[in-house]
Design a protein around this motif. Structure first.
Motif, PDB file in Angstrom:
ATOM      1  N   LYS A   7       5.403 -29.029   3.834  1.00 55.08           N
ATOM      2  CA  LYS A   7       6.156 -28.404   2.350  1.00 55.08           C
ATOM      3  C   LYS A   7       6.441 -27.223   2.642  1.00 55.08           C
ATOM      4  N   LYS A   8       7.992 -26.561   2.202  1.00 57.24           N
ATOM      5  CA  LYS A   8       8.140 -25.587   1.939  1.00 57.24           C
ATOM      6  C   LYS A   8       7.304 -24.559   1.459  1.00 57.24           C
ATOM      7  N   PRO A   9       7.255 -23.162   1.435  1.00 55.88           N
ATOM      8  CA  PRO A   9       6.506 -22.619   0.335  1.00 55.88           C
ATOM      9  C   PRO A   9       7.585 -21.944  -0.593  1.00 55.88           C
ATOM     10  N   PRO A  10       6.489 -21.553  -1.746  1.00 60.40           N
ATOM     11  CA  PRO A  10       7.410 -20.748  -2.888  1.00 60.40           C
ATOM     12  C   PRO A  10       8.614 -20.006  -2.548  1.00 60.40           C
ATOM     13  N   VAL A  11       9.126 -19.926  -3.706  1.00 61.23           N
ATOM     14  CA  VAL A  11      10.168 -18.282  -3.565  1.00 61.23           C
ATOM     15  C   VAL A  11       9.438 -17.423  -4.819  1.00 61.23           C
ATOM     16  N   LEU A  12       9.029 -16.628  -3.444  1.00 60.06           N
ATOM     17  CA  LEU A  12       8.279 -14.862  -4.727  1.00 60.06           C
ATOM     18  C   LEU A  12       9.416 -14.164  -4.635  1.00 60.06           C
ATOM     19  N   SER A  13       9.561 -13.696  -5.881  1.00 58.31           N
ATOM     20  CA  SER A  13      10.143 -12.471  -5.448  1.00 58.31           C
ATOM     21  C   SER A  13       9.975 -11.115  -4.677  1.00 58.31           C
ATOM     22  N   ARG A  14      10.819  -9.926  -4.447  1.00 58.27           N
ATOM     23  CA  ARG A  14      10.326  -9.036  -3.634  1.00 58.27           C
ATOM     24  C   ARG A  14       9.421  -8.148  -3.796  1.00 58.27           C
ATOM     25  N   ARG A  15       8.911  -7.835  -4.936  1.00 56.07           N
ATOM     26  CA  ARG A  15       7.940  -7.504  -5.522  1.00 56.07           C
ATOM     27  C   ARG A  15       6.483  -8.660  -5.783  1.00 56.07           C
ATOM     28  N   GLU A  16       6.608  -9.385  -5.997  1.00 57.63           N
ATOM     29  CA  GLU A  16       5.579 -10.192  -5.776  1.00 57.63           C
ATOM     30  C   GLU A  16       5.402 -11.023  -4.363  1.00 57.63           C
ATOM     31  N   THR A  17       6.046 -10.610  -3.433  1.00 64.74           N
ATOM     32  CA  THR A  17       5.918 -10.635  -2.042  1.00 64.74           C
ATOM     33  C   THR A  17       5.139  -9.083  -1.519  1.00 64.74           C
ATOM     34  N   GLU A  18       5.303  -8.218  -1.793  1.00 61.91           N
ATOM     35  CA  GLU A  18       4.575  -6.822  -1.575  1.00 61.91           C
ATOM     36  C   GLU A  18       3.303  -7.355  -2.432  1.00 61.91           C
ATOM     37  N   VAL A  19       3.159  -7.636  -3.382  1.00 63.19           N
ATOM     38  CA  VAL A  19       1.161  -7.151  -3.715  1.00 63.19           C
ATOM     39  C   VAL A  19       0.646  -8.444  -3.160  1.00 63.19           C
ATOM     40  N   LEU A  20       1.467  -9.546  -2.557  1.00 70.34           N
ATOM     41  CA  LEU A  20       1.170 -10.640  -1.723  1.00 70.34           C
ATOM     42  C   LEU A  20      -0.027 -10.252  -0.451  1.00 70.34           C
ATOM     43  N   LYS A  21       0.558  -9.551   0.815  1.00 63.28           N
ATOM     44  CA  LYS A  21       0.902  -8.618   1.488  1.00 63.28           C
ATOM     45  C   LYS A  21      -0.310  -7.399   1.474  1.00 63.28           C
ATOM     46  N   LEU A  22      -0.138  -7.127  -0.110  1.00 68.59           N
ATOM     47  CA  LEU A  22      -1.142  -5.654  -0.354  1.00 68.59           C
ATOM     48  C   LEU A  22      -2.683  -6.940  -0.615  1.00 68.59           C
ATOM     49  N   ILE A  23      -2.555  -7.796  -0.951  1.00 68.09           N
ATOM     50  CA  ILE A  23      -3.705  -8.336  -1.352  1.00 68.09           C
ATOM     51  C   ILE A  23      -4.563  -9.645  -0.148  1.00 68.09           C
ATOM     52  N   GLY A  24      -3.301  -9.107   0.833  1.00 67.08           N
ATOM     53  CA  GLY A  24      -4.197  -9.891   1.710  1.00 67.08           C
ATOM     54  C   GLY A  24      -4.626  -8.976   2.687  1.00 67.08           C
ATOM     55  N   GLU A  25      -4.400  -7.901   2.995  1.00 67.97           N
ATOM     56  CA  GLU A  25      -4.634  -6.364   3.442  1.00 67.97           C
ATOM     57  C   GLU A  25      -6.001  -6.277   3.088  1.00 67.97           C
ATOM     58  N   GLY A  26      -6.407  -6.205   1.530  1.00 69.72           N
ATOM     59  CA  GLY A  26      -7.926  -6.285   1.378  1.00 69.72           C
ATOM     60  C   GLY A  26      -7.583  -5.325   0.634  1.00 69.72           C
ATOM     61  N   PHE A  27      -6.763  -5.022  -0.634  1.00 69.95           N
ATOM     62  CA  PHE A  27      -7.247  -3.598  -1.244  1.00 69.95           C
ATOM     63  C   PHE A  27      -6.615  -4.653  -2.780  1.00 69.95           C
ATOM     64  N   THR A  28      -7.325  -3.122  -3.108  1.00 70.20           N
ATOM     65  CA  THR A  28      -8.015  -3.623  -5.064  1.00 70.20           C
ATOM     66  C   THR A  28      -6.828  -3.411  -5.499  1.00 70.20           C
ATOM     67  N   THR A  29      -7.223  -4.214  -6.849  1.00 69.02           N
ATOM     68  CA  THR A  29      -5.590  -4.311  -7.931  1.00 69.02           C
ATOM     69  C   THR A  29      -5.866  -3.306  -8.497  1.00 69.02           C
ATOM     70  N   GLY A  30      -6.331  -1.508  -8.468  1.00 72.08           N
ATOM     71  CA  GLY A  30      -6.035  -0.533  -8.419  1.00 72.08           C
ATOM     72  C   GLY A  30      -5.202   0.258  -7.646  1.00 72.08           C
ATOM     73  N   GLU A  31      -6.016  -0.372  -6.672  1.00 70.77           N
ATOM     74  CA  GLU A  31      -5.346   0.222  -4.864  1.00 70.77           C
ATOM     75  C   GLU A  31      -3.540  -0.346  -4.892  1.00 70.77           C
TER      76      GLU A  31
END
Length: 215
Positions: free
Chosen positions: A150-174
């Motif tokens: 199954k192909k991954p969903p299409v994320l916008s550029r900003r969504e991809t940025e947010v996803l990477k930061l989530i994966g790095e353990g940053f909080t919402t505020g950070e």
């Protein structure tokens, strides 16, 4: 002259849209509101042609505001301007009576085109949403072969940025500080990503992102 009412609870968004319209002789900001109830009160006194409306509004949200506009001001065209990109939100507001839907990350040229299109009675969907929905339709039309991944969903550029930061353990505020935006905007991006990837929570989202090569 196209008279416009802005309805968004973020003053910086209203300021930004107003700045975009500077120099456009055929476009005029006639009214501004921070919630749906205030918008309806203003429209009782100020004639407008197009309402630029956010979905997430306090007191009366965008969905109810659209229904009230259809009931009391059917001649006013509605263009939704939102951070929410999931097709469920798009479908709901279009079914409620909105004529167009654009994401808040669209270019100046695209938002100007959107306003003029909706004012002329034409439906509008921003490019990013159009590509995403076409991708979804093509997936529904194609039968997945046995063993096919199954192909991954299409994320916008900003969504991809947010996803990477989530994966790095940053909080919402950070994340909000790093991307120079609000916590609410980051939460909206997070919710969009979770809905697009169809996972239940952030932990499952990170696992999914790793297995799909998104991180």
């Amino acid at each position: 002259m196209i008279r416009i009412a802005l309805a968004d609870d973020h003053a910086i968004i209203r300021d930004g849209i107003r700045a975009l319209l500077v120099g456009e002789a055929d476009l005029q900001i006639a009214a501004e509101a921070s919630n749906g109830r205030q918008l309806l009160e203003l429209l009782a006194e100020i004639p407008v042609d197009v309402v630029l409306l956010d979905i997430n509004l306090p007191e009366m949200d965008g969905h109810e505001a659209i229904r009230q506009l259809q009931r009391h001001y059917p001649g006013i065209r509605v263009l939704v301007l939102s951070m929410l990109s999931h097709e469920e939100y798009v479908t709901r507001v279009l079914e409620a009576g909105a004529l167009g839907y654009a994401l808040k990350n669209v270019s100046r040229d695209e938002i100007l085109f959107a306003i003029r299109s909706v004012a002329a009675g034409r439906r509008f969907l921003c490019t990013e949403l159009g590509v995403y929905l076409l991708h979804r339709l093509s997936k529904l039309g194609d039968k997945q072969a046995p063993g096919e991944e199954k192909k991954p969903p299409v994320l916008s550029r900003r969504e991809t940025e947010v996803l990477k930061l989530i994966g790095e353990g940053f909080t919402t505020g950070e994340i909000a500080e790093k991307l120079f935006t609000s916590k609410r905007t980051i939460e909206t991006h997070r919710q969009n990503i979770i809905e697009k990837t169809q996972v239940r929570n952030t932990a499952a989202l990170i696992r999914y992102a790793v297995t799909q090569g998104l991180l």
